[in-house]
Scaffold this motif. Structure first.
Motif, PDB file in Angstrom:
ATOM      1  N   LYS A 122       6.785   4.104   2.925  1.00  0.00           N
ATOM      2  CA  LYS A 122       6.954   4.507   1.910  1.00  0.00           C
ATOM      3  C   LYS A 122       5.578   4.785   1.483  1.00  0.00           C
ATOM      4  CE  LYS A 122      10.869   3.729  -1.096  1.00  0.00           C
ATOM      5  NZ  LYS A 122      11.246   2.703  -2.524  1.00  0.00           N
ATOM      6  N   ASP A 123       5.010   5.536   1.087  1.00  0.00           N
ATOM      7  CA  ASP A 123       3.155   6.317   0.918  1.00  0.00           C
ATOM      8  C   ASP A 123       2.634   5.722   0.569  1.00  0.00           C
ATOM      9  OD1 ASP A 123       2.407   8.645   2.729  1.00  0.00           O
ATOM     10  OD2 ASP A 123       4.694   8.896   1.795  1.00  0.00           O
ATOM     11  N   LEU A 124       1.908   5.098   0.234  1.00  0.00           N
ATOM     12  CA  LEU A 124       1.111   4.264  -0.444  1.00  0.00           C
ATOM     13  C   LEU A 124      -0.337   5.174  -1.363  1.00  0.00           C
ATOM     14  CD1 LEU A 124      -0.022   1.368   2.060  1.00  0.00           C
ATOM     15  CD2 LEU A 124       2.018   1.315  -0.153  1.00  0.00           C
ATOM     16  N   GLU A 125      -0.089   4.208  -2.627  1.00  0.00           N
ATOM     17  CA  GLU A 125      -1.723   4.451  -3.778  1.00  0.00           C
ATOM     18  C   GLU A 125      -2.972   4.178  -2.914  1.00  0.00           C
ATOM     19  OE1 GLU A 125      -0.477   5.214  -7.743  1.00  0.00           O
ATOM     20  OE2 GLU A 125       1.005   6.806  -6.649  1.00  0.00           O
ATOM     21  N   GLN A 126      -2.802   2.246  -2.758  1.00  0.00           N
ATOM     22  CA  GLN A 126      -3.638   1.387  -2.476  1.00  0.00           C
ATOM     23  C   GLN A 126      -3.061   0.617  -1.455  1.00  0.00           C
ATOM     24  OE1 GLN A 126      -6.666   0.498  -4.847  1.00  0.00           O
ATOM     25  NE2 GLN A 126      -5.869   3.628  -5.052  1.00  0.00           N
ATOM     26  N   VAL A 127      -4.095   0.106  -0.568  1.00  0.00           N
ATOM     27  CA  VAL A 127      -3.007  -0.013   0.221  1.00  0.00           C
ATOM     28  C   VAL A 127      -3.471  -1.707   1.064  1.00  0.00           C
ATOM     29  CG1 VAL A 127      -4.484  -0.162   2.697  1.00  0.00           C
ATOM     30  CG2 VAL A 127      -5.452   1.542   1.706  1.00  0.00           C
ATOM     31  N   LYS A 128      -2.753  -1.800   1.109  1.00  0.00           N
ATOM     32  CA  LYS A 128      -1.684  -2.954   1.291  1.00  0.00           C
ATOM     33  C   LYS A 128      -1.555  -3.819   2.799  1.00  0.00           C
ATOM     34  CE  LYS A 128       3.016  -2.879  -1.328  1.00  0.00           C
ATOM     35  NZ  LYS A 128       3.984  -3.570  -1.808  1.00  0.00           N
ATOM     36  N   LEU A 129      -1.958  -4.799   2.949  1.00  0.00           N
ATOM     37  CA  LEU A 129      -1.081  -5.261   3.898  1.00  0.00           C
ATOM     38  C   LEU A 129       0.602  -5.792   4.104  1.00  0.00           C
ATOM     39  CD1 LEU A 129      -3.824  -7.378   5.478  1.00  0.00           C
ATOM     40  CD2 LEU A 129      -3.338  -5.787   6.154  1.00  0.00           C
TER      41      LEU A 129
END
Length: 237
Positions: A122-129
């Motif tokens: 799913k597309d992220l709004e804030q980057v996370k691993l």
């Protein structure tokens, strides 16, 4: 993916290797193997690339050197996004806009640049691993995609391409013919034995038998092509 899981079920390998070029399938296969409690370790291997960073693919044979040079800016932009994230950037909207602005195509059309969750895509709004940076471009009716898989902090800081150095300019697709780099005498004997054994294999039998009936003849054709190609190159020299 279904065929990959079937083959793992029938062949029961202790390890199975998947390239990061098709990372979406590789992640799904790894997840399915875990869900099905299959005793197989799924390992990812870095994408093999041209010297300019373009991922090697058979479909790229349709593109000339100029087009491949132009396509290299897609990987450069994706990798630059990884570097920006490593320096602290986290807004996906800003990162995608920055990557898009770096991609200057004349012969290709940019399809998209996305940063998605590596677990659910799913597309992220804030980057996370863990996450994926994905891009795609189109030319000649073909879509060429590229991606960077970032599963951990080490990959975020160093990138997978540290194992696959590249410089500007494209080289022909590398080939590894057994005639040039292996033992042709052993290869031919083993191919002979495989063809002899193939007589007793049912084409409509188990999936493993059907697989052998299809793969072994293709292997013979490939060996013939390599031999013929080597002889042709020798005559030219």
């Amino acid at each position: 993916m279904e065929q990959a899981i079937r083959w793992i079920c029938y062949s029961r390998p202790t390890r199975s290797y998947f390239g990061l070029k098709d990372i979406g399938q590789a992640i799904l296969v790894k997840r399915a193997v875990a869900d099905l409690l299959l005793d197989c370790e799924i390992r990812f291997v870095p994408t093999v690339r041209y010297k300019n960073g373009v991922p090697i693919s058979s479909r790229l044979r349709r593109f000339n050197r100029s087009e491949l040079d132009e396509l290299s800016c897609l990987f450069t932009a994706l990798n630059r996004s990884r570097e920006e994230i490593a320096r602290g950037a986290s807004s996906v909207k800003d990162l995608v806009a920055s990557a898009t602005s770096r991609i200057e195509f004349r012969q290709f059309r940019l399809e998209f640049v996305r940063i998605v969750d590596a677990d659910n895509f799913k597309d992220l709004e804030q980057v996370k691993l863990p996450f994926l940076i994905i891009g795609a471009a189109m030319a000649h009716g073909l879509t060429v995609s590229d991606s960077i898989y970032v599963p951990d902090q080490d990959t975020l800081l160093n990138g997978y391409h540290r194992r696959e150095p590249w410089r500007s300019g494209c080289s022909p697709i590398p080939r590894m013919p057994p005639i040039a780099q292996g033992r042709p005498d052993i290869s031919i004997v083993k191919m002979r034995d495989a063809l002899s054994a193939l007589i007793g294999v049912e084409a409509e039998g188990t999936p493993a038998e059907a697989y052998c009936r299809r793969v072994v003849p293709h292997g013979l054709l490939w060996l013939y092509r390599e031999i013929a190609g080597t002889e042709a190159r020798a005559r030219k020299k």
